[in-house]
Design an enzyme around this catalytic site. Sequence first.
Site, PDB file in Angstrom:
ATOM      1  N   CYS A  93       0.799  -1.240   0.000  1.00  0.00           N
ATOM      2  CA  CYS A  93       0.000   0.000   0.000  1.00  0.00           C
ATOM      3  C   CYS A  93       0.826   1.281   0.000  1.00  0.00           C
ATOM      4  CB  CYS A  93      -0.941   0.027   1.197  1.00  0.00           C
ATOM      5  SG  CYS A  93      -1.681  -1.581   1.606  1.00  0.00           S
TER       6      CYS A  93
ATOM      7  N   CYS B 101       1.580   3.782  -3.094  1.00  0.00           N
ATOM      8  CA  CYS B 101       0.579   4.754  -3.562  1.00  0.00           C
ATOM      9  C   CYS B 101       0.099   5.686  -2.448  1.00  0.00           C
ATOM     10  CB  CYS B 101      -0.651   4.041  -4.126  1.00  0.00           C
ATOM     11  SG  CYS B 101      -0.316   3.150  -5.652  1.00  0.00           S
ATOM     12  N   HIS B 102      -0.090   5.155  -1.244  1.00  0.00           N
ATOM     13  CA  HIS B 102      -0.725   5.968  -0.200  1.00  0.00           C
ATOM     14  C   HIS B 102       0.294   6.693   0.678  1.00  0.00           C
ATOM     15  CE1 HIS B 102      -4.712   4.422  -1.163  1.00  0.00           C
ATOM     16  NE2 HIS B 102      -4.175   3.239  -1.267  1.00  0.00           N
TER      17      HIS B 102
ATOM     18  N   MET C  50      -7.659   1.788  -7.349  1.00  0.00           N
ATOM     19  CA  MET C  50      -7.434   0.916  -6.185  1.00  0.00           C
ATOM     20  C   MET C  50      -7.617  -0.541  -6.630  1.00  0.00           C
ATOM     21  SD  MET C  50      -7.099   0.537  -2.786  1.00  0.00           S
ATOM     22  CE  MET C  50      -7.621  -0.612  -1.496  1.00  0.00           C
TER      23      MET C  50
ATOM     24  N   HIS D 164       8.067  12.230 -11.503  1.00  0.00           N
ATOM     25  CA  HIS D 164       8.605  10.877 -11.468  1.00  0.00           C
ATOM     26  C   HIS D 164       9.878  10.776 -12.301  1.00  0.00           C
ATOM     27  CE1 HIS D 164       8.207   6.669 -10.401  1.00  0.00           C
ATOM     28  NE2 HIS D 164       8.444   6.347 -11.651  1.00  0.00           N
TER      29      HIS D 164
ATOM     30  N   HIS E 186       4.883   7.832 -18.672  1.00  0.00           N
ATOM     31  CA  HIS E 186       6.037   7.140 -18.072  1.00  0.00           C
ATOM     32  C   HIS E 186       7.129   7.011 -19.128  1.00  0.00           C
ATOM     33  CE1 HIS E 186       8.549   4.267 -15.973  1.00  0.00           C
ATOM     34  NE2 HIS E 186       7.853   4.504 -14.874  1.00  0.00           N
TER      35      HIS E 186
HETATM   36 FE1  DHE Z   1      11.376   2.569 -11.497  1.00  0.00          FE
HETATM   37  C1  DHE Z   1      13.528   4.733 -13.136  1.00  0.00           C
HETATM   38  C2  DHE Z   1      10.668   5.005  -9.221  1.00  0.00           C
HETATM   39  C3  DHE Z   1       8.878   0.608 -10.237  1.00  0.00           C
HETATM   40  C4  DHE Z   1      12.542  -0.072 -13.314  1.00  0.00           C
HETATM   41  N1  DHE Z   1      11.969   4.534 -11.261  1.00  0.00           N
HETATM   42  C5  DHE Z   1      12.847   5.246 -12.046  1.00  0.00           C
HETATM   43  C6  DHE Z   1      12.976   6.589 -11.530  1.00  0.00           C
HETATM   44  C7  DHE Z   1      12.178   6.659 -10.411  1.00  0.00           C
HETATM   45  C8  DHE Z   1      11.547   5.362 -10.238  1.00  0.00           C
HETATM   46  C9  DHE Z   1      11.994   7.851  -9.505  1.00  0.00           C
HETATM   47  C10 DHE Z   1      13.842   7.703 -12.123  1.00  0.00           C
HETATM   48  C11 DHE Z   1      15.226   7.691 -11.536  1.00  0.00           C
HETATM   49  C12 DHE Z   1      16.168   8.717 -12.171  1.00  0.00           C
HETATM   50  O1  DHE Z   1      16.169   8.847 -13.415  1.00  0.00           O
HETATM   51  O2  DHE Z   1      16.906   9.387 -11.439  1.00  0.00           O
HETATM   52  N2  DHE Z   1       9.972   2.794 -10.021  1.00  0.00           N
HETATM   53  C13 DHE Z   1       9.863   3.869  -9.205  1.00  0.00           C
HETATM   54  C14 DHE Z   1       8.773   3.668  -8.272  1.00  0.00           C
HETATM   55  O3  DHE Z   1       8.461   4.432  -7.321  1.00  0.00           O
HETATM   56  C15 DHE Z   1       8.010   2.485  -8.722  1.00  0.00           C
HETATM   57  C16 DHE Z   1       6.756   2.993  -9.400  1.00  0.00           C
HETATM   58  C17 DHE Z   1       7.467   1.568  -7.686  1.00  0.00           C
HETATM   59  C18 DHE Z   1       8.468   0.948  -6.807  1.00  0.00           C
HETATM   60  O4  DHE Z   1       8.012   0.339  -5.834  1.00  0.00           O
HETATM   61  O5  DHE Z   1       9.651   1.028  -7.046  1.00  0.00           O
HETATM   62  C19 DHE Z   1       9.028   1.881  -9.713  1.00  0.00           C
HETATM   63  N3  DHE Z   1      10.801   0.592 -11.746  1.00  0.00           N
HETATM   64  C20 DHE Z   1       9.754  -0.002 -11.142  1.00  0.00           C
HETATM   65  C21 DHE Z   1       9.632  -1.393 -11.548  1.00  0.00           C
HETATM   66  O6  DHE Z   1       8.732  -2.200 -11.162  1.00  0.00           O
HETATM   67  C22 DHE Z   1      10.709  -1.670 -12.530  1.00  0.00           C
HETATM   68  C23 DHE Z   1      10.131  -2.014 -13.892  1.00  0.00           C
HETATM   69  C24 DHE Z   1      11.588  -2.840 -12.098  1.00  0.00           C
HETATM   70  C25 DHE Z   1      12.259  -2.633 -10.770  1.00  0.00           C
HETATM   71  O7  DHE Z   1      13.446  -2.384 -10.794  1.00  0.00           O
HETATM   72  O8  DHE Z   1      11.616  -2.718  -9.741  1.00  0.00           O
HETATM   73  C26 DHE Z   1      11.426  -0.315 -12.539  1.00  0.00           C
HETATM   74  N4  DHE Z   1      12.774   2.376 -12.976  1.00  0.00           N
HETATM   75  C27 DHE Z   1      13.127   1.184 -13.551  1.00  0.00           C
HETATM   76  C28 DHE Z   1      14.199   1.423 -14.500  1.00  0.00           C
HETATM   77  C29 DHE Z   1      14.480   2.817 -14.456  1.00  0.00           C
HETATM   78  C30 DHE Z   1      13.568   3.388 -13.490  1.00  0.00           C
HETATM   79  C31 DHE Z   1      14.857   0.363 -15.381  1.00  0.00           C
HETATM   80  C32 DHE Z   1      15.531   3.587 -15.260  1.00  0.00           C
HETATM   81  C33 DHE Z   1      15.128   3.749 -16.683  1.00  0.00           C
HETATM   82  C34 DHE Z   1      16.108   4.556 -17.489  1.00  0.00           C
HETATM   83  O9  DHE Z   1      16.217   4.279 -18.685  1.00  0.00           O
HETATM   84  O10 DHE Z   1      16.745   5.481 -16.955  1.00  0.00           O
END
Ligand code: DHE
Length: 551
Positions: free
Chosen positions: A49, A52-53, A90, A329, A371
């Site tokens: 949770c 998101c929350h 949700m 984000h 995104h």
């Molecule tokens: Fe990410 C980038 C946050 C879930 C893979 N992700 C980012 C960035 C943020 C972020 C703030 C940018 C960073 C930067 O550029 O400085 N991501 C979040 C979350 O808060 C979220 C939604 C939920 C979580 O619980 O983390 C989340 N992200 C994921 C995934 O489920 C992914 C697919 C697999 C994983 O690693 O958990 C994932 N996020 C990525 C990747 C990038 C990324 C591969 C960088 C992409 C790029 O090309 O720069």
Amino acid sequence: AHGSAAAANYEGAPSPLADVPMHQNINPKAPSMTEAEFQQGKQIFFERCAGCHGVLRKGATGKPLTPDITLEKGTDYLKAFITYGSPAGMPNWGTSGELTDAQVDLMARYIQQEPPQPPEFSMADMKNTWKVLIPADKRPKKKMNKINIDNLFSVTLRDAGQIALIDGDTKKIVNIIKTGYAVHISRLSKSGRYLYVIGRDARINLIDLWMEKPDNVAEIKIGLEARSVDTSKYKGFEDKLAVAGSYWPPQFVVMKGETLEPLKIVSTRGMTVDPQEYHPEPRVASIVASEFRPEWIINVKETGKIMMVDYSDLTNLKTTTIDAARFLHDGGWDSTKRYFLVAANKSNKIAVVDSKTDKLAKLVDVGAIPHPGRGANFVHPVFGPVWSTGHLGDDSIALIGTDPAGHKANAWKMVQKLTGQGGGSLFIKTHPKSHNLWVDTTLNPDAATSQSIAVYDINKMDGKKESPLKPEVLPIAQWANLGDGAKRVVQPEYNAKGDEVWFSVWSAKDKESAIVVVDDKTRKLKAVIKDPRLITPTGKFNVHNTQHDVY
Ligand code: DHE
């Protein structure tokens, strides 16, 4: 509804805070819970949770769930909501079978209690975790290996708590390095020598690519949960400083680039852009380093503010704060690296910052929950230079004009909308040498869609606002020829030359995964990289393209 389900799954990933001990704070007005039930409720909350929350339940992309609100709703109402979900995003935790009836009842009572607060993370806490494994003066004076570092890939092995360094020329694993859990991103120092990775658990590893076998030279934990790291890139500050932002506590920390020694912590708690009210946990999302000034662009999710932090004088720290829109984000540069475009995801907008003037250039309306990852830049045959993003919440791909000097009428407008395979897109990519635009649909609920890639021919793009142009769809996961189980295709990444695109085929932890390499010119399979050590590969970062922000 597909899109919002995808978004909810995406944010529903476990938080490392689930394992942090927190005090029970019994609310006399709330339905009673035993200590054991409270601990179980806390565990489920941080696993499902909090994304998101919010940790303190003040609301982020999900609604606020503080006792003043939840007590009024009452246990029965909350149980129904948790069981069936809502069209606004949700998830239906009960009917989907993810939570049992007993767990739903527990959670309905848990959220009427005061939220327990995780501990802060001070300079002393950081210093306690800080290790220099190889001091700077004991490191190589020149590159000691024969690897073509420019074409090295840093690949996140999410659930293994490792990264794999893969040689892009030979497709062989150079080293598997132990890191924090679920490394989110890899970033390079200005010179390209040092690689910085940050885990979800806020552990940073500093890797020296000049070593005979590139490996860790320093590490630190900068908080309890984090996503972003970058370095100083302005002239005179190359490789000197690093910065990392955390989700909890809500703050960022400046470190020495060569050792990760923590120097200064800055809180991001404060007022939201709209409505202007206090937020106790504004998480730090993406961070990038400006080439125009000694500054970092630090995007604060819940306040919707972009902090332009001048790192040239840490004692007399100057910050220009730009009001953008809430839930900032991920984002990337335009091709000139003057403008930074960042998704304000639940506002359905892209905020454009001018890093030369330190001003907001525009808020651009796009589709539902943009995104972009870092987005994709190319020269559109009709509209000129554009930057593009896919969406989590719908099937559109938005192209935004980025050339106010040469194409003024198109600048900072969504000039064209392409239709993709569906919602649940996470990353989009092209390369200056290519005319292909690749779009994933990783979180689409349809298996065939989440396991394939859409690719558009940039040369064939027309001048219509809503383009009828159809993509070619490539069955990437099928090409990997793996066993059964969910295999999500995620994050296109080019090699240094720009003639190959790499895709992760991301399976469960106990199933085989792979990296599929596609020839950019022919769009045909070029190689499949398989290895028992490639557990849950997600993000891939080519050194050259990451160092020079080529995307
Ligand atoms: Fe990410 C980038 C946050 C879930 C893979 N992700 C980012 C960035 C943020 C972020 C703030 C940018 C960073 C930067 O550029 O400085 N991501 C979040 C979350 O808060 C979220 C939604 C939920 C979580 O619980 O983390 C989340 N992200 C994921 C995934 O489920 C992914 C697919 C697999 C994983 O690693 O958990 C994932 N996020 C990525 C990747 C990038 C990324 C591969 C960088 C992409 C790029 O090309 O720069």
